[in-house]
Design a protein around this motif. Sequence first.
Motif, PDB file in Angstrom:
ATOM      1  N   LYS A   1      77.866  35.520 -41.768  1.00 39.88           N
ATOM      2  CA  LYS A   1      78.464  34.274 -41.043  1.00 39.88           C
ATOM      3  C   LYS A   1      78.678  33.114 -42.040  1.00 39.88           C
ATOM      4  CE  LYS A   1      74.625  35.064 -37.818  1.00 39.88           C
ATOM      5  NZ  LYS A   1      73.407  34.469 -37.254  1.00 39.88           N
ATOM      6  N   ARG A   2      79.541  32.314 -41.412  1.00 42.05           N
ATOM      7  CA  ARG A   2      79.974  31.321 -42.301  1.00 42.05           C
ATOM      8  C   ARG A   2      79.973  29.914 -41.471  1.00 42.05           C
ATOM      9  NH1 ARG A   2      79.762  34.810 -45.443  1.00 42.05           N
ATOM     10  NH2 ARG A   2      81.460  35.861 -46.773  1.00 42.05           N
ATOM     11  N   ILE A   3      79.859  28.883 -42.179  1.00 41.28           N
ATOM     12  CA  ILE A   3      79.744  27.473 -41.635  1.00 41.28           C
ATOM     13  C   ILE A   3      81.299  27.339 -41.161  1.00 41.28           C
ATOM     14  CG2 ILE A   3      79.725  24.992 -42.125  1.00 41.28           C
ATOM     15  CD1 ILE A   3      77.153  25.679 -43.378  1.00 41.28           C
ATOM     16  N   LYS A   4      81.532  26.732 -39.810  1.00 40.92           N
ATOM     17  CA  LYS A   4      82.875  26.578 -39.374  1.00 40.92           C
ATOM     18  C   LYS A   4      83.266  25.196 -40.205  1.00 40.92           C
ATOM     19  CE  LYS A   4      82.557  28.213 -35.049  1.00 40.92           C
ATOM     20  NZ  LYS A   4      82.560  28.066 -33.188  1.00 40.92           N
ATOM     21  N   GLN A   5      84.631  25.097 -40.715  1.00 39.46           N
ATOM     22  CA  GLN A   5      85.004  24.240 -41.365  1.00 39.46           C
ATOM     23  C   GLN A   5      85.126  22.882 -40.722  1.00 39.46           C
ATOM     24  OE1 GLN A   5      88.875  24.895 -43.050  1.00 39.46           O
ATOM     25  NE2 GLN A   5      89.072  23.120 -44.400  1.00 39.46           N
ATOM     26  N   GLU A   6      85.112  22.677 -39.530  1.00 41.01           N
ATOM     27  CA  GLU A   6      85.253  21.515 -38.764  1.00 41.01           C
ATOM     28  C   GLU A   6      83.773  20.833 -38.817  1.00 41.01           C
ATOM     29  OE1 GLU A   6      84.108  22.267 -34.315  1.00 41.01           O
ATOM     30  OE2 GLU A   6      84.970  24.163 -35.062  1.00 41.01           O
ATOM     31  N   TYR A   7      82.740  21.273 -39.154  1.00 40.82           N
ATOM     32  CA  TYR A   7      81.315  20.569 -39.481  1.00 40.82           C
ATOM     33  C   TYR A   7      81.380  19.924 -40.642  1.00 40.82           C
ATOM     34  CZ  TYR A   7      80.243  22.896 -34.818  1.00 40.82           C
ATOM     35  OH  TYR A   7      80.136  23.423 -33.759  1.00 40.82           O
ATOM     36  N   LEU A   8      82.194  20.479 -41.840  1.00 41.53           N
ATOM     37  CA  LEU A   8      82.125  19.891 -42.931  1.00 41.53           C
ATOM     38  C   LEU A   8      82.190  17.903 -42.985  1.00 41.53           C
ATOM     39  CD1 LEU A   8      84.300  22.373 -45.167  1.00 41.53           C
ATOM     40  CD2 LEU A   8      81.821  21.939 -45.161  1.00 41.53           C
ATOM     41  N   THR A   9      83.037  17.645 -41.857  1.00 41.92           N
ATOM     42  CA  THR A   9      83.378  16.253 -41.803  1.00 41.92           C
ATOM     43  C   THR A   9      82.237  15.671 -41.358  1.00 41.92           C
ATOM     44  OG1 THR A   9      84.333  16.835 -39.556  1.00 41.92           O
ATOM     45  CG2 THR A   9      85.782  16.595 -41.396  1.00 41.92           C
ATOM     46  N   LEU A  10      80.962  16.125 -40.951  1.00 41.33           N
ATOM     47  CA  LEU A  10      79.769  15.491 -40.547  1.00 41.33           C
ATOM     48  C   LEU A  10      78.909  15.446 -41.619  1.00 41.33           C
ATOM     49  CD1 LEU A  10      79.017  17.825 -37.437  1.00 41.33           C
ATOM     50  CD2 LEU A  10      80.149  15.765 -37.387  1.00 41.33           C
ATOM     51  N   PHE A  11      79.324  15.923 -42.911  1.00 39.11           N
ATOM     52  CA  PHE A  11      78.325  15.812 -44.079  1.00 39.11           C
ATOM     53  C   PHE A  11      78.200  14.354 -44.549  1.00 39.11           C
ATOM     54  CE2 PHE A  11      78.749  20.536 -45.295  1.00 39.11           C
ATOM     55  CZ  PHE A  11      77.568  20.798 -44.515  1.00 39.11           C
ATOM     56  N   PRO A  12      79.380  13.638 -44.503  1.00 39.08           N
ATOM     57  CA  PRO A  12      79.433  12.249 -44.978  1.00 39.08           C
ATOM     58  C   PRO A  12      78.601  11.454 -44.330  1.00 39.08           C
ATOM     59  CG  PRO A  12      81.610  13.077 -44.974  1.00 39.08           C
ATOM     60  CD  PRO A  12      80.872  14.091 -44.329  1.00 39.08           C
ATOM     61  N   ALA A  13      78.459  11.564 -42.925  1.00 38.62           N
ATOM     62  CA  ALA A  13      77.638  10.677 -41.992  1.00 38.62           C
ATOM     63  C   ALA A  13      75.908  11.193 -42.192  1.00 38.62           C
ATOM     64  CB  ALA A  13      77.663  10.942 -40.531  1.00 38.62           C
ATOM     65  N   ILE A  14      75.803  12.408 -42.713  1.00 39.70           N
ATOM     66  CA  ILE A  14      74.299  13.089 -42.774  1.00 39.70           C
ATOM     67  C   ILE A  14      73.808  12.538 -43.985  1.00 39.70           C
ATOM     68  CG2 ILE A  14      73.115  15.114 -43.097  1.00 39.70           C
ATOM     69  CD1 ILE A  14      74.758  16.337 -41.158  1.00 39.70           C
TER      70      ILE A  14
ATOM     71  N   ASN B   1      75.316  10.300 -46.127  1.00 35.14           N
ATOM     72  CA  ASN B   1      75.797   8.784 -46.577  1.00 35.14           C
ATOM     73  C   ASN B   1      76.593   8.755 -47.583  1.00 35.14           C
ATOM     74  OD1 ASN B   1      76.099   5.997 -45.719  1.00 35.14           O
ATOM     75  ND2 ASN B   1      74.182   5.514 -46.937  1.00 35.14           N
ATOM     76  N   VAL B   2      77.498   9.872 -47.816  1.00 36.95           N
ATOM     77  CA  VAL B   2      78.446   9.650 -49.103  1.00 36.95           C
ATOM     78  C   VAL B   2      79.930   9.736 -48.533  1.00 36.95           C
ATOM     79  CG1 VAL B   2      76.682  10.753 -50.307  1.00 36.95           C
ATOM     80  CG2 VAL B   2      78.460  11.968 -49.384  1.00 36.95           C
ATOM     81  N   PRO B   3      80.713   9.535 -49.266  1.00 33.81           N
ATOM     82  CA  PRO B   3      82.354   9.601 -49.162  1.00 33.81           C
ATOM     83  C   PRO B   3      82.412  10.990 -48.736  1.00 33.81           C
ATOM     84  CG  PRO B   3      82.100   8.206 -50.821  1.00 33.81           C
ATOM     85  CD  PRO B   3      80.612   8.881 -50.850  1.00 33.81           C
ATOM     86  N   LEU B   4      83.671  11.375 -48.096  1.00 29.55           N
ATOM     87  CA  LEU B   4      84.130  12.575 -47.871  1.00 29.55           C
ATOM     88  C   LEU B   4      84.342  13.326 -49.024  1.00 29.55           C
ATOM     89  CD1 LEU B   4      84.957  14.784 -45.981  1.00 29.55           C
ATOM     90  CD2 LEU B   4      87.110  13.950 -45.577  1.00 29.55           C
ATOM     91  N   ASP B   5      85.112  12.603 -50.240  1.00 31.98           N
ATOM     92  CA  ASP B   5      85.426  13.089 -51.728  1.00 31.98           C
ATOM     93  C   ASP B   5      84.100  13.792 -52.288  1.00 31.98           C
ATOM     94  OD1 ASP B   5      87.997  12.281 -51.368  1.00 31.98           O
ATOM     95  OD2 ASP B   5      87.729  10.347 -52.544  1.00 31.98           O
ATOM     96  N   HIS B   6      83.067  13.385 -51.802  1.00 30.98           N
ATOM     97  CA  HIS B   6      81.836  13.985 -52.382  1.00 30.98           C
ATOM     98  C   HIS B   6      81.581  15.181 -51.828  1.00 30.98           C
ATOM     99  CE1 HIS B   6      79.943  10.029 -54.325  1.00 30.98           C
ATOM    100  NE2 HIS B   6      81.301  10.086 -54.181  1.00 30.98           N
ATOM    101  N   VAL B   7      82.011  15.597 -50.641  1.00 29.40           N
ATOM    102  CA  VAL B   7      81.835  16.671 -49.890  1.00 29.40           C
ATOM    103  C   VAL B   7      82.911  17.835 -50.478  1.00 29.40           C
ATOM    104  CG1 VAL B   7      81.562  17.869 -47.700  1.00 29.40           C
ATOM    105  CG2 VAL B   7      80.512  15.601 -48.049  1.00 29.40           C
ATOM    106  N   LEU B   8      84.265  17.321 -50.098  1.00 29.51           N
ATOM    107  CA  LEU B   8      85.256  18.067 -50.570  1.00 29.51           C
ATOM    108  C   LEU B   8      86.128  17.390 -51.651  1.00 29.51           C
ATOM    109  CD1 LEU B   8      86.784  18.627 -46.874  1.00 29.51           C
ATOM    110  CD2 LEU B   8      85.395  20.307 -48.337  1.00 29.51           C
ATOM    111  N   SER B   9      85.468  17.701 -52.969  1.00 26.39           N
ATOM    112  CA  SER B   9      86.041  17.380 -54.170  1.00 26.39           C
ATOM    113  C   SER B   9      87.557  17.461 -54.213  1.00 26.39           C
ATOM    114  CB  SER B   9      85.230  17.741 -55.227  1.00 26.39           C
ATOM    115  OG  SER B   9      85.601  17.176 -56.388  1.00 26.39           O
ATOM    116  N   SER B  10      88.164  16.278 -54.665  1.00 25.88           N
ATOM    117  CA  SER B  10      89.594  16.445 -55.226  1.00 25.88           C
ATOM    118  C   SER B  10      89.989  17.045 -56.318  1.00 25.88           C
ATOM    119  CB  SER B  10      90.326  15.079 -54.732  1.00 25.88           C
ATOM    120  OG  SER B  10      89.784  14.029 -55.592  1.00 25.88           O
TER     121      SER B  10
END
Length: 208
Positions: free
Chosen positions: A18-31, A33-42
């Motif tokens: 199984k895999r986590i759907k990519q669409e849910y990665l955008t929920l991590f910043p809200a959970i 409390n970090v910027p999206l860059d911390h989840v998907l590092s540039s």
Amino acid sequence: MGKPNNYYFDLLDPTDKKRIKQEYLTLFPAIFNVPLDHVLSSCTNADEEIKLSASSKFNKKSTIFKHTVTYEDGTISPEIEWRQKIVKGVRKVENKALTDYLRFLEEEGYFLKPQTALGLFVHLRTYFDYPFTAKDLSVSLNKLCRKDSKNRPLLQRDLDRSRFTYSETYQIQHLATSLTDLNGPFDFNTSKLSGAQIFTLSDRNNRI
């Protein structure tokens, strides 16, 4: 994230299909409390990767994993080995202050509209003045949704578009009455409802 527990695979186990759907990665910043860059590092380059190469049971309580890191210049790190301990039987302690606050929200009508677990989590982070964890929220919600022999639960949990929502507990009952009896209480012509069935919708306190 308000999804059933079995929806997600073990992030540490490369053998699970199984895999986590990519669409849910955008929920991590809200959970978290970090910027999206911390989840998907540039700063991660296309030629870099972390490869999980193996997993094996060390004993019934832990699993050993191995991985290597391929860097931008093509060099590969030595194989890194680490261990995940499996913890079972941990007692879930209730955060009573959190449970009481959820009861207060229900009395104030917060759950008249179904609320997602994530939306509730973000609300609590803003308005609840005491420390709590996602596990605390899970324990409190489970308690308020639990049935007992005397009363209906304070909240009900439903699944909306594969995501849990929480709302006030309602009871729907068939109302055995003549349609003409409803001409007074309701401002519409009930004669146009020929053959219709009437139901009542009431909450835990029997408010209709």
